[in-house]
Write an enzyme that holds these catalytic residues in place. Structure first.
Site, PDB file in Angstrom:
ATOM      1  N   VAL A  61      55.577 -12.799  -9.538  1.00 33.58           N
ATOM      2  CA  VAL A  61      54.764 -13.058 -10.746  1.00 33.58           C
ATOM      3  C   VAL A  61      54.635 -11.746 -11.652  1.00 33.58           C
ATOM      4  O   VAL A  61      54.101 -11.911 -12.709  1.00 33.58           O
ATOM      5  CB  VAL A  61      53.097 -13.012 -10.029  1.00 33.58           C
ATOM      6  CG1 VAL A  61      53.170 -14.105  -9.304  1.00 33.58           C
ATOM      7  CG2 VAL A  61      52.623 -11.716  -9.369  1.00 33.58           C
ATOM      8  N   SER A 140      38.918  -7.245  -4.417  1.00 32.00           N
ATOM      9  CA  SER A 140      38.527  -6.418  -3.463  1.00 32.00           C
ATOM     10  C   SER A 140      37.318  -5.711  -3.534  1.00 32.00           C
ATOM     11  O   SER A 140      36.851  -5.380  -4.744  1.00 32.00           O
ATOM     12  CB  SER A 140      39.580  -5.618  -3.200  1.00 32.00           C
ATOM     13  OG  SER A 140      39.491  -4.536  -2.347  1.00 32.00           O
ATOM     14  N   TYR A 153      45.620   1.210  -6.202  1.00 28.02           N
ATOM     15  CA  TYR A 153      45.068  -0.092  -5.650  1.00 28.02           C
ATOM     16  C   TYR A 153      43.534  -0.089  -6.337  1.00 28.02           C
ATOM     17  O   TYR A 153      43.290  -1.331  -6.665  1.00 28.02           O
ATOM     18  CB  TYR A 153      45.127  -0.296  -4.243  1.00 28.02           C
ATOM     19  CG  TYR A 153      44.651  -1.558  -3.607  1.00 28.02           C
ATOM     20  CD1 TYR A 153      45.581  -2.690  -3.484  1.00 28.02           C
ATOM     21  CD2 TYR A 153      43.348  -1.813  -2.945  1.00 28.02           C
ATOM     22  CE1 TYR A 153      45.043  -3.887  -3.324  1.00 28.02           C
ATOM     23  CE2 TYR A 153      42.869  -3.136  -2.583  1.00 28.02           C
ATOM     24  CZ  TYR A 153      43.900  -4.149  -2.610  1.00 28.02           C
ATOM     25  OH  TYR A 153      43.403  -5.270  -1.932  1.00 28.02           O
ATOM     26  N   LYS A 157      42.709  -3.327  -8.997  1.00 25.38           N
ATOM     27  CA  LYS A 157      41.469  -4.011  -8.719  1.00 25.38           C
ATOM     28  C   LYS A 157      40.421  -4.035  -9.704  1.00 25.38           C
ATOM     29  O   LYS A 157      39.710  -4.992  -9.986  1.00 25.38           O
ATOM     30  CB  LYS A 157      41.045  -4.086  -7.227  1.00 25.38           C
ATOM     31  CG  LYS A 157      42.093  -4.429  -6.106  1.00 25.38           C
ATOM     32  CD  LYS A 157      42.505  -5.948  -6.235  1.00 25.38           C
ATOM     33  CE  LYS A 157      43.569  -6.368  -5.241  1.00 25.38           C
ATOM     34  NZ  LYS A 157      44.030  -7.800  -5.342  1.00 25.38           N
TER      35      LYS A 157
HETATM   36  N1  LIG Z   1      43.533  -8.279   3.586  1.00 25.70           N
HETATM   37  C1  LIG Z   1      42.589  -7.411   3.020  1.00 25.70           C
HETATM   38  O1  LIG Z   1      41.981  -6.924   3.809  1.00 25.70           O
HETATM   39  C2  LIG Z   1      42.302  -7.962   1.581  1.00 25.70           C
HETATM   40  C3  LIG Z   1      41.121  -7.375   1.202  1.00 25.70           C
HETATM   41  C4  LIG Z   1      40.699  -7.353  -0.368  1.00 25.70           C
HETATM   42  C5  LIG Z   1      41.562  -8.022  -1.152  1.00 25.70           C
HETATM   43  N2  LIG Z   1      43.008  -8.605  -0.735  1.00 25.70           N
HETATM   44  C6  LIG Z   1      43.598  -9.016  -1.660  1.00 25.70           C
HETATM   45  O2  LIG Z   1      43.904 -10.626  -1.334  1.00 25.70           O
HETATM   46  C7  LIG Z   1      45.291 -10.877  -1.750  1.00 25.70           C
HETATM   47  C8  LIG Z   1      46.027 -11.419  -0.717  1.00 25.70           C
HETATM   48  O3  LIG Z   1      46.285 -10.466   0.175  1.00 25.70           O
HETATM   49  P1  LIG Z   1      46.574 -10.655   1.853  1.00 25.70           P
HETATM   50  O4  LIG Z   1      45.334  -9.859   2.181  1.00 25.70           O
HETATM   51  O5  LIG Z   1      46.681 -12.149   1.849  1.00 25.70           O
HETATM   52  O6  LIG Z   1      47.902  -9.986   1.904  1.00 25.70           O
HETATM   53  P2  LIG Z   1      49.430 -10.421   2.154  1.00 25.70           P
HETATM   54  O7  LIG Z   1      50.166  -9.408   1.925  1.00 25.70           O
HETATM   55  O8  LIG Z   1      49.576 -11.371   3.324  1.00 25.70           O
HETATM   56  O9  LIG Z   1      49.546 -11.551   0.829  1.00 25.70           O
HETATM   57  C9  LIG Z   1      50.043 -10.933  -0.375  1.00 25.70           C
HETATM   58  C10 LIG Z   1      51.182 -11.906  -0.799  1.00 25.70           C
HETATM   59  O10 LIG Z   1      51.589 -11.560  -2.193  1.00 25.70           O
HETATM   60  C11 LIG Z   1      52.938 -11.616  -2.246  1.00 25.70           C
HETATM   61  N3  LIG Z   1      53.226 -10.769  -3.595  1.00 25.70           N
HETATM   62  C12 LIG Z   1      53.330  -9.500  -3.588  1.00 25.70           C
HETATM   63  N4  LIG Z   1      53.796  -9.058  -4.708  1.00 25.70           N
HETATM   64  C13 LIG Z   1      54.197 -10.315  -5.356  1.00 25.70           C
HETATM   65  C14 LIG Z   1      54.785 -10.667  -6.566  1.00 25.70           C
HETATM   66  N5  LIG Z   1      55.258  -9.827  -7.283  1.00 25.70           N
HETATM   67  N6  LIG Z   1      55.062 -11.983  -6.781  1.00 25.70           N
HETATM   68  C15 LIG Z   1      54.757 -12.884  -5.765  1.00 25.70           C
HETATM   69  N7  LIG Z   1      54.268 -12.652  -4.794  1.00 25.70           N
HETATM   70  C16 LIG Z   1      54.083 -11.381  -4.448  1.00 25.70           C
HETATM   71  C17 LIG Z   1      53.342 -11.315  -1.017  1.00 25.70           C
HETATM   72  O11 LIG Z   1      54.703 -11.429  -0.556  1.00 25.70           O
HETATM   73  C18 LIG Z   1      52.472 -11.674  -0.038  1.00 25.70           C
HETATM   74  O12 LIG Z   1      53.015 -13.196   0.255  1.00 25.70           O
HETATM   75  C19 LIG Z   1      45.884  -9.637  -2.539  1.00 25.70           C
HETATM   76  O13 LIG Z   1      45.725  -9.685  -3.852  1.00 25.70           O
HETATM   77  C20 LIG Z   1      45.002  -8.605  -2.017  1.00 25.70           C
HETATM   78  O14 LIG Z   1      44.757  -7.362  -2.809  1.00 25.70           O
HETATM   79  C21 LIG Z   1      43.259  -8.475   0.661  1.00 25.70           C
END
Ligand SMILES: NC(=O)c1ccc[n+]([C@@H]2O[C@H](COP(=O)([O-])OP(=O)(O)OC[C@H]3O[C@@H](n4cnc5c(N)ncnc54)[C@H](O)[C@@H]3O)[C@@H](O)[C@H]2O)c1
Length: 248
Positions: A61, A140, A153, A157
């Protein structure tokens, strides 16, 4: 949700993956995107077993041409784009602000802010023309609160929440809605990387009013709600999915 055309970035793991499966169970047609082709292929076969039409398209992305082609492919394949979920993102490099670098700033802002901006730019071009569509971004708890040990981060966000509100106002008269979900700690690879160890994850769980970490499926359910007609008058909003954390 039947036959709705849904695009999910970051679909190969965590929240993105759970979201793709939730839409798939509801009969959506899906384009799942990410950087890991093997995980993408596994997800697509799981979705097809559920009876959903699904494809994987590799895209990073942070590269506009790849994002443009991803959206173009979706419209060529399915004729339209109804729902876009921008879940691709990174946790950045945890640590004090005094230890952050130009590189750690750029890596976090590229994946989270540039990635969300480019995704919305191309998704909204289609939706504004169709005069219909819904975008859901991933913020987040750190999109509205500080955290001493993850400044990049936190800042990225906060920026996603700003982009969400600005885009929602831009799109509001075109029957296009833009919202974000703001999860608290969720059981994904990202949480394991941030917390670093089962003991720390248990301490995080104890700090949540609900007494436990959330699941990716619980975030996916909130996203499906924001994509549905049941939320048709909700736009420019950030929906917390955090077991009560921000009520404290
Ligand atoms: N897990 C948590 O506690 C949490 C809490 C709040 C927000 N989030 C947000 O939720 C979203 C998903 O995170 P998750 O928890 O599923 O973690 P995750 O690491 O499993 O998923 C994130 C995905 O994004 C992909 N990614 C990262 N950079 C990329 C790029 N440049 N191009 C394409 N893909 C890319 C990664 O390879 C991964 O598959 C994120 O935006 C994260 O910040 C997660």
């Amino acid at each position: 949700m039947t036959h709705t055309v849904v695009l999910v970035t970051g679909a190969t793991s965590g929240i993105g993956r759970a979201t793709a499966l939730a839409f798939g169970r509801d009969g959506a047609r899906l384009v799942c995107s990410g950087r890991n082709a093997a995980a993408g292929a596994a997800l697509v076969s799981q979705l097809r077993e559920l009876g959903a039409e699904a494809e994987f398209v590799a895209a990073d992305v942070v590269h506009e041409e790849q994002v443009r082609q991803l959206v173009e492919h979706t419209v060529t394949r399915f004729g339209r784009l109804d729902v876009a979920v921008n879940s691709a993102g990174t946790e950045g490099t945890p640590g004090s602000i005094v230890d952050q670098t130009v590189e750690s700033y750029a890596a976090t802002f590229d994946a989270n802010v540039l990635g969300t901006f480019l995704s919305m730019k191309h998704e909204l071009r289609v939706m504004l023309e169709q005069k219909e569509g819904v975008v859901i971004n991933l913020s987040s708890t750190m999109g509205s609160r500080g955290n001493a040990q993850n400044p990049m981060y936190v800042a990225s966000k906060h920026a996603i929440e700003g982009l969400t509100k600005a885009a929602a106002l831009d799109a509001a008269r075109s029957n296009v809605r833009v919202n974000a979900v703001a999860p608290g700690p969720i059981e994904t690879g990202m949480l394991d990387r941030i917390a670093g160890g089962a003991e720390k994850v248990a301490a995080v769980a104890a700090s949540i009013p609900a007494g436990r970490i959330g699941t990716p499926e619980e975030v996916a359910d909130a996203i499906v709600f924001l994509a549905s007609a049941r939320s048709r008058y909700i736009t420019g909003q950030i929906l917390a999915v955090n077991g009560g954390k921000t009520a404290m």
